[in-house]
Structure formats: structure tokens, C-alpha cells
Design an enzyme around this catalytic site. Structure first.
Site, PDB file in Angstrom:
ATOM      1  N   TYR A  30     -90.553  29.728  19.990  1.00  0.00           N
ATOM      2  CA  TYR A  30     -89.117  29.968  20.224  1.00  0.00           C
ATOM      3  C   TYR A  30     -88.686  31.298  19.607  1.00  0.00           C
ATOM      4  O   TYR A  30     -87.987  32.107  20.234  1.00  0.00           O
ATOM      5  CB  TYR A  30     -88.361  28.793  19.608  1.00  0.00           C
ATOM      6  CG  TYR A  30     -86.871  28.830  19.693  1.00  0.00           C
ATOM      7  CD1 TYR A  30     -86.208  28.524  20.876  1.00  0.00           C
ATOM      8  CD2 TYR A  30     -86.108  29.127  18.563  1.00  0.00           C
ATOM      9  CE1 TYR A  30     -84.822  28.529  20.930  1.00  0.00           C
ATOM     10  CE2 TYR A  30     -84.726  29.136  18.610  1.00  0.00           C
ATOM     11  CZ  TYR A  30     -84.088  28.831  19.799  1.00  0.00           C
ATOM     12  OH  TYR A  30     -82.717  28.841  19.851  1.00  0.00           O
ATOM     13  N   LYS A  60     -87.242  34.499  21.562  1.00  0.00           N
ATOM     14  CA  LYS A  60     -85.875  34.942  21.278  1.00  0.00           C
ATOM     15  C   LYS A  60     -85.846  36.401  20.833  1.00  0.00           C
ATOM     16  O   LYS A  60     -84.865  37.114  21.104  1.00  0.00           O
ATOM     17  CB  LYS A  60     -85.257  34.056  20.185  1.00  0.00           C
ATOM     18  CG  LYS A  60     -84.919  32.650  20.653  1.00  0.00           C
ATOM     19  CD  LYS A  60     -84.125  32.683  21.930  1.00  0.00           C
ATOM     20  CE  LYS A  60     -83.127  31.584  22.091  1.00  0.00           C
ATOM     21  NZ  LYS A  60     -82.444  31.655  23.409  1.00  0.00           N
TER      22      LYS A  60
END
Ligand SMILES: NC(=O)c1ccc[n+]([C@@H]2O[C@H](COP(=O)([O-])OP(=O)(O)OC[C@H]3O[C@@H](n4cnc5c(N)ncnc54)[C@H](O)[C@@H]3O)[C@@H](O)[C@H]2O)c1
Length: 309
Positions: free
Chosen positions: A166, A170
């Protein structure tokens, strides 16, 4: 009368069936935007799918007198991204802004993370950013106007245990936004990043009761909606928003240490590590080319390059 005004503008919000995206969609519509509410309607890890989440938000906007259309395609494929932009064109005939907000989580510590957990998260967040931004950018370029908002996270910008997939996705979106800002500048397209913090199903059980109460998703919408608005003048920037606090992240670069003898040795690095790390000269630059300008300046000062005439 609001200073922020979307009259005649259409905005795509991905992942707008719940959480932060829903708040963005509702506030956008209240400010006169025609909103394409995109949501796959799945679970927090990306499983399943349904039309009900996007439909409910569209119904809510329409009930309040706003304009919205639903779209259930996934951001995770190039076809899905194209379908989302086509749906906005079909519904509203233009794409003035995109907020790429769709997201899933598949947390696992690095030693046990599986390729599926990496791919699934990169597909929705990072590739999703490309899948939606590329066709939207083309429409915006034709119109010589656009606003792109990509969603990052402190989990990547600063790091968070168990979120390597993640966090990397991101932070990758920051690179996409920076280049979109540079390429978009000549076409009236601004690109920025939001790093939100909010109580949603994604953060359920993680924040604790006090922060849960503070971190209302409605607190984040103001920043996302501003960045998507015609009134926004910033580009190439990263904003933090959550719990009523609005702030700016920067990626800075210091002058560092310039080696008088080339090539420098690993021993030189060891001996000068404090100067290399010193942040007194930290600055925020506009593009990769600016790093070359810093090097040139320091090389000229050290007599390694001739002074510019
Ligand atoms: N909540 C936070 O504190 C926080 C912090 C940092 C970043 N974020 C980011 O903010 C965004 C919104 O998260 P949230 O907290 O509202 O979570 P959420 O789970 O409530 O919202 C995400 C939405 O994206 C949708 N979605 C998932 N995969 C999709 C796909 N392939 N195509 C289209 N839609 C899809 C989901 O159905 C869901 O409605 C995410 O990108 C998340 O990573 C949230």
C-alpha cells in the site's frame, strides 16, 4: 454564495460509493459539480462487487437537487479506467477534474507478503491512478483545462508497519502527480496529491475511540474539493488533511556535500555523512532538472566546472 464554484464542471470521483469518496461527491455536488460517482462496490480488500454503493450516493445527490451519474467499473484495469472516463463523457460531455480515491487494503508484514497481495494493491491504487488519469488527461488536454487529484497516504510518505504494498503504491502516485503537473502545465491542467486521514471502514478499529471521533471523513472533503476546483491555483503539491488539520508535505533536497576529489570513496562518505545529511540547506524544487542545477552550482563553486558566462 461560495467562493468555490463548479457550475458547469464535471468531476469524476473513483471509489465514491463510501468513506471519503462519498463525502467528496456530496460536497462537490453541493458546490454545483456534476459528479460521476464511480465505485466497484466491493469489500475493503477488493473482493466482490455491487452497484448499490454508487447508486446510493447518486440517489443522495439527486435527492438534494444535485447532478450525478453512477459508474461501476473497476479502476484496476486500463479498460475500466477508459470506461470510467467514457461514462463521464456520456453523462456530462466533459471531464474537468478527477479525484482518484478508490482503494483497498491487503496488509501483511514484508516477510510474509504474497505476490497477489502486492499486485492487488498496486492494481487499484497505483495502476488505477494511471488507468484513470491517462484517458482523463487526454480529454483535459483537448479542453485546455483540468484538475487531477491523486490520493496518497502517510503509510507511504512516512511508512507504516505491514503496508509495504500500500505504501509503495501510494508513494508511486506522488510520482505520477508530479509528472502530470509538469506535463499538464502548458495545457491548463493542475495535478496535486491528497494524503487524508479519516474514520472509514478502511481504518476501522485502528484509530481508537478518541481519534475515531475526531477524524470525520467530512473534515477531509474541503481539501479534495478545493484541489479539484477551478479556484485551485496550486500544482505539483502534496496536502495532508484530516481531523480538521490541513498541511503540506514536501519532498526536499539539501545541498549536501560536494567532494573535492573525484571519484569520492566510501570512506569519504563515512567521514562527511553529517554534511551529506544536514538539512540547513533543504529546499523544495520544481522538477528533476533542478537537482542538476544544484550540482552545477556546487561544481562551479569547487572549480570543477567553468563559471557560466
Ligand atoms: N481513511 C484513511 O484514514 C485514509 C488514509 C490515507 C489514505 N486513504 C485513502 O483514501 C482513499 C479512500 O479510502 P477510504 O478510507 O474512504 O476507504 P473506503 O474503503 O471507505 O473507500 C474506498 C472505496 O473504493 C472503492 N473501490 C475499491 N476498489 C475499487 C476499484 N477497483 N474500482 C473502483 N472502486 C473501488 C471501494 O468500494 C470503496 O467504496 C483510499 O485511496 C485510501 O487508500 C485513506
Amino acid at each position: 454564495m461560495s467562493l468555490i464554484e463548479f457550475e458547469g464542471r464535471s468531476v469524476i470521483v473513483t471509489g465514491a460509493g463510501g468513506g471519503l469518496g462519498r463525502e467528496y461527491a456530496l460536497v462537490l455536488a453541493r458546490h454545483g459539480a456534476r459528479v460521476l460517482v464511480n465505485d466497484l462496490g466491493g469489500g475493503v480488500s477488493g473482493d466482490g462487487g455491487s452497484t448499490s454503493m454508487a447508486d446510493a450516493v447518486v440517489a443522495e445527490i439527486k435527492a438534494a437537487g444535485g447532478q450525478a451519474a453512477a459508474c461501476y467499473d473497476s479502476v484496476a484495469t486500463p479498460e475500466g479506467g477508459r470506461a470510467i472516463v467514457s461514462a463521464a463523457m456520456d453523462a456530462f460531455n466533459q471531464v474537468d477534474a478527477v479525484i482518484h480515491n478508490a482503494g483497498i487494503l491487503r496488509d501483511r508484514s514484508l516477510a510474509s507478503m504474497t505476490p497477489d497481495e502486492v499486485d492487488g494493491v498496486l492494481d487499484v491504487h497505483l495502476r488505477g491512478g494511471f488507468n484513470v488519469t491517462i484517458p482523463a488527461f487526454a480529454r483535459m488536454k483537448e479542453a485546455a483545462y483540468g484538475r487531477i487529484v491523486l490520493t496518497s497516504s502517510s503509510s507511504g510518505l512516512l511508512g507504516n508497519f505491514g503496508q509495504a504494498n500500500y505504501g509503495a503504491a501510494k508513494t508511486g502516485l506522488v510520482g505520477l502527480a508530479h509528472v502530470a503537473a509538469i506535463e499538464g502545465a502548458r495545457h491548463g491542467i493542475l495535478a496535486n496529491v491528497i494524503a487524508p486521514g479519516a474514520r472509514t471502514r478502511m481504518t476501522e478499529g485502528l484509530l481508537g475511540p478518541e481519534m475515531d471521533q475526531l477524524l470525520d471523513p467530512a473534515q477531509v472533503a474541503a481539501m479534495a474539493v478545493y484541489l479539484a476546483s477551478p479556484q485551485c491555483t496550486q500544482t505539483h503539491e502534496i496536502f495532508s488533511a484530516g481531523g480538521g488539520r490541513f498541511a503540506r508535505y514536501v519532498l526536499g533536497l539539501n545541498d549536501g556535500w560536494y567532494a573535492p576529489q573525484h571519484p569520492a570513496s566510501p570512506d569519504d562518505v563515512l567521514q562527511h555523512i553529517d554534511e551529506i545529511r544536514d538539512l540547513d540547506t533543504l529546499q523544495v524544487y520544481e522538477s528533476g532538472a533542478d537537482e542538476m542545477a544544484v550540482l552545477r552550482r556546487m561544481a562551479v563553486a569547487a572549480g570543477m566546472l567553468p563559471a557560466p558566462s
